[in-house]
Design an enzyme around this catalytic site. Structure first.
Site, short mmCIF file in Angstrom:
data_model
loop_
_atom_site.label_atom_id
_atom_site.label_comp_id
_atom_site.label_asym_id
_atom_site.label_seq_id
_atom_site.Cartn_x
_atom_site.Cartn_y
_atom_site.Cartn_z
N VAL A 106 -50.58 8.42 -84.20
CA VAL A 106 -50.57 9.86 -84.00
C VAL A 106 -51.96 10.38 -84.32
CG1 VAL A 106 -49.54 12.06 -84.71
CG2 VAL A 106 -48.14 9.97 -84.70
N CYS A 107 -52.47 11.27 -83.47
CA CYS A 107 -53.73 11.97 -83.75
C CYS A 107 -54.84 10.93 -83.93
CB CYS A 107 -53.52 12.85 -84.98
SG CYS A 107 -54.74 14.17 -85.22
N SER A 108 -55.72 11.10 -84.91
CA SER A 108 -56.84 10.18 -85.09
C SER A 108 -56.39 8.82 -85.61
CB SER A 108 -57.89 10.80 -86.01
OG SER A 108 -57.30 11.24 -87.21
#
Lengths: 232, 232
Positions: B106-108
């Site tokens: 998720v995300c970075s």
């Protein structure tokens, strides 16, 4: 600059997303508007069990944040009903709400507000499975994503705290701030199978779960347990 | 019944919603399909700082969950870049991914997968502000809510882990299970000001933030820091 404190509550057994949804959006608010300080408050600064395999430690105790500008109360399954018998928690909700400009909840957190006597005569919402229980606390149940009635804002189940959190940012700092927070959290939802089809809600699956949450959570208060179960 | 373990990773400074979004949906999976066990894993079972005023304690150590069936990696701001220099963490990601049927982020968190060498030749996504950085790890950046490339599924920023988590439930247990999980979390999103208007994205506000995440997080690895900043 007068500091305004936002207090998001933890209690043993809460549902993490109920807390983390608004915390995410309100954290972005403090980035944009440093007059706001975000805190997570609990009875003690120690690990709190949740209903997931992780524990959450708050940043402050109830005693350290007696007069928040904003109070946010998450919910949970059986543990949220157990929390209705936690006099220290209910006492904190009453005291904090008295000074707060806004008292907010997510999911069954509104039932905790109700148990604290803070929803009398208010329109309110909660998780869809336990919506009818709000009437036990003299609130009017409303089926909306979030419900604003004066200084009380209640959100529907679990993930609704994200939408409500964004709305809170807008109410506190304006729509532009809310839009920036939405970009920060990249909140551009795309449920893989579309929105919920309420005509196909699995009521028969969730109804016994709701009964068990009340029964298990309120084992210590058979009278309230019976009154709530009579409404399910 | 063979137990299948899902390992969601924590590291110091992560963004809580990156973790809690998929944890919420995958927790519902374990309710419906007890063959799955959900764990949250970290270097030690102790409090981990996050970028919110709360600390998270995992349920297991990396050593206790060496062969998960599913690996989920959250992200964060500067601390996620700092985590790229955490050899124990990267080693765990490599070892766990080797046995996992699905490696997700998720995300970075996808940049952490990249730093571990797990995105070579893969289509992948991440938070919109750092999407171009994926190319540094030989991945092809894609602007989608989540991107599936074989056994690797990467989600866009922060809240995209909820959508990806639902998709994971469907992939592991079918669409009916995902729909029930969606009702459980009452995930019927209603952003108060509608979906994101990407033409109005506050790029000038977020661009310096992304530079500061890389610079601060990778202070210990000036070479990688420079290569990533050259792509921002």
């Amino acid at each position: 600059m007068t500091q305004k404190t936002i207090a998001c509550v933890v209690f043993p057994g809460l549902t993490p997303l109920d807390l983390v949804g608004p915390v995410t959006m309100l954290g972005m608010l403090t980035w944009m508007e440093p007059e706001y300080e975000l805190t997570v408050v609990g009875a003690r600064i120690e690990e709190h069990e949740t209903d997931a395999p992780l524990r959450i430690t708050p940043s402050h105790t109830f005693d350290q944040v007696r007069d928040p500008a904003v109070l946010v109360v998450p919910g949970g399954a059986a543990p949220a009903f157990r929390a209705m018998t936690d006099k220290a928690l209910l006492g904190y909700l009453r005291a904090a709400s008295a000074s707060a400009e806004i008292t907010a909840s997510v999911c069954s957190g509104s039932l905790l507000l109700g148990a604290a006597g803070l929803l009398k005569g208010k329109r309110a919402t909660t998780h869809w499975t336990v919506l009818d229980l709000l009437a036990e606390f003299d609130a009017t149940p409303v089926r909306e994503r979030w419900v604003e009635d004066g200084d009380v804002i209640t959100a529907a189940g679990v993930s609704a705290g994200i939408d409500m959190g964004l709305y809170l940012v807008a109410r506190l700092a304006g729509q532009d701030a809310a839009r920036i927070a939405q970009f920060g959290a990249e909140y551009d939802p795309e449920p893989p199978f579309g929105p919920l089809d309420w005509d196909a809600a699995p009521r028969e699956l969730f109804a016994p779960a709701a009964v068990s949450w009340v029964t298990e959570g309120l084992a210590g208060d058979p009278d309230l347990s019976a009154r709530l179960r009579a409404r399910l």
